[in-house]
Design a protein around this motif. Sequence first.
Motif, PDB file in Angstrom:
ATOM      1  N   VAL A  20       0.831  -1.214   0.000  1.00 48.98           N
ATOM      2  CA  VAL A  20       0.000   0.000   0.000  1.00 48.98           C
ATOM      3  C   VAL A  20       0.860   1.255   0.000  1.00 48.98           C
ATOM      4  O   VAL A  20       0.439   2.302  -0.474  1.00 48.98           O
ATOM      5  N   ALA A  21       2.101   1.149   0.506  1.00 48.06           N
ATOM      6  CA  ALA A  21       2.991   2.306   0.518  1.00 48.06           C
ATOM      7  C   ALA A  21       3.355   2.725  -0.902  1.00 48.06           C
ATOM      8  O   ALA A  21       3.768   3.856  -1.136  1.00 48.06           O
ATOM      9  N   TYR A  32      -0.832   7.596  -2.043  1.00 45.22           N
ATOM     10  CA  TYR A  32      -1.636   7.381  -0.840  1.00 45.22           C
ATOM     11  C   TYR A  32      -0.732   7.333   0.372  1.00 45.22           C
ATOM     12  O   TYR A  32       0.418   6.915   0.289  1.00 45.22           O
ATOM     13  N   ASP A  33      -1.276   7.730   1.481  1.00 45.68           N
ATOM     14  CA  ASP A  33      -0.586   7.575   2.753  1.00 45.68           C
ATOM     15  C   ASP A  33      -1.011   6.230   3.338  1.00 45.68           C
ATOM     16  O   ASP A  33      -2.199   6.003   3.563  1.00 45.68           O
ATOM     17  N   PRO A  34      -0.050   5.312   3.557  1.00 44.61           N
ATOM     18  CA  PRO A  34      -0.423   3.990   4.089  1.00 44.61           C
ATOM     19  C   PRO A  34      -1.198   4.098   5.405  1.00 44.61           C
ATOM     20  O   PRO A  34      -1.985   3.218   5.739  1.00 44.61           O
ATOM     21  N   HIS A  35      -0.989   5.184   6.127  1.00 42.87           N
ATOM     22  CA  HIS A  35      -1.694   5.374   7.407  1.00 42.87           C
ATOM     23  C   HIS A  35      -3.192   5.547   7.209  1.00 42.87           C
ATOM     24  O   HIS A  35      -3.955   5.371   8.142  1.00 42.87           O
ATOM     25  N   LEU A  49      -8.688  -3.790   1.698  1.00 42.35           N
ATOM     26  CA  LEU A  49      -8.435  -2.520   2.371  1.00 42.35           C
ATOM     27  C   LEU A  49      -9.146  -1.412   1.623  1.00 42.35           C
ATOM     28  O   LEU A  49      -9.430  -1.541   0.434  1.00 42.35           O
ATOM     29  N   SER A  50      -9.422  -0.331   2.303  1.00 43.51           N
ATOM     30  CA  SER A  50      -9.999   0.808   1.588  1.00 43.51           C
ATOM     31  C   SER A  50      -9.397   2.098   2.113  1.00 43.51           C
ATOM     32  O   SER A  50      -8.894   2.166   3.236  1.00 43.51           O
ATOM     33  N   LEU A 115      -4.997   0.860   9.962  1.00 41.99           N
ATOM     34  CA  LEU A 115      -4.123  -0.188   9.444  1.00 41.99           C
ATOM     35  C   LEU A 115      -2.708  -0.081   9.996  1.00 41.99           C
ATOM     36  O   LEU A 115      -2.069  -1.080  10.274  1.00 41.99           O
ATOM     37  N   GLU A 116      -2.243   1.124  10.175  1.00 43.12           N
ATOM     38  CA  GLU A 116      -0.861   1.272  10.655  1.00 43.12           C
ATOM     39  C   GLU A 116      -0.705   0.627  12.012  1.00 43.12           C
ATOM     40  O   GLU A 116       0.260  -0.093  12.267  1.00 43.12           O
TER      41      GLU A 116
END
Length: 121
Positions: A20-21, A32-35, A49-50, A115-116
């Motif tokens: 996702v990173a 996108y910010d993985p956070h 994931l969304s 998610l983080e």
Amino acid sequence: MKAAGPLSEGDKRRLVLRLVARLRCAKCEHPYDPHDFTLVHSWQDMWVLSTRCRHCNEPCHVVIFMRLDAELEPQAELVTDLTPEELRDESQRRPITLDDVLDVHILLEQADGNLERLLAG
Ligand SMILES: [Zn+2]
């Protein structure tokens, strides 16, 4: 070399975070910010994931299939930009047991849907 076997939960989380990173918005190409990703659902080696683009507010769903190849690093396949209908189809590929659903709810509760925090756990 690490022995081949099922991916551990820690391996899965690391794979998901790595993937996702790298994602960018399909509409405006803003990274996108993985956070910002939340875990919608997970079944064994498939995670959904969304997120929503911070730049243009475009929603994004990500389905990640994970598998471990005996000879290689853990592999993950990424599918993005699914419609809700497509997501529903994906979810029907595997039987979902009550235990799976409970697991996810417990995970999400522990991580507050973030998610983080889930990945860091
Ligand atoms: Zn965007």
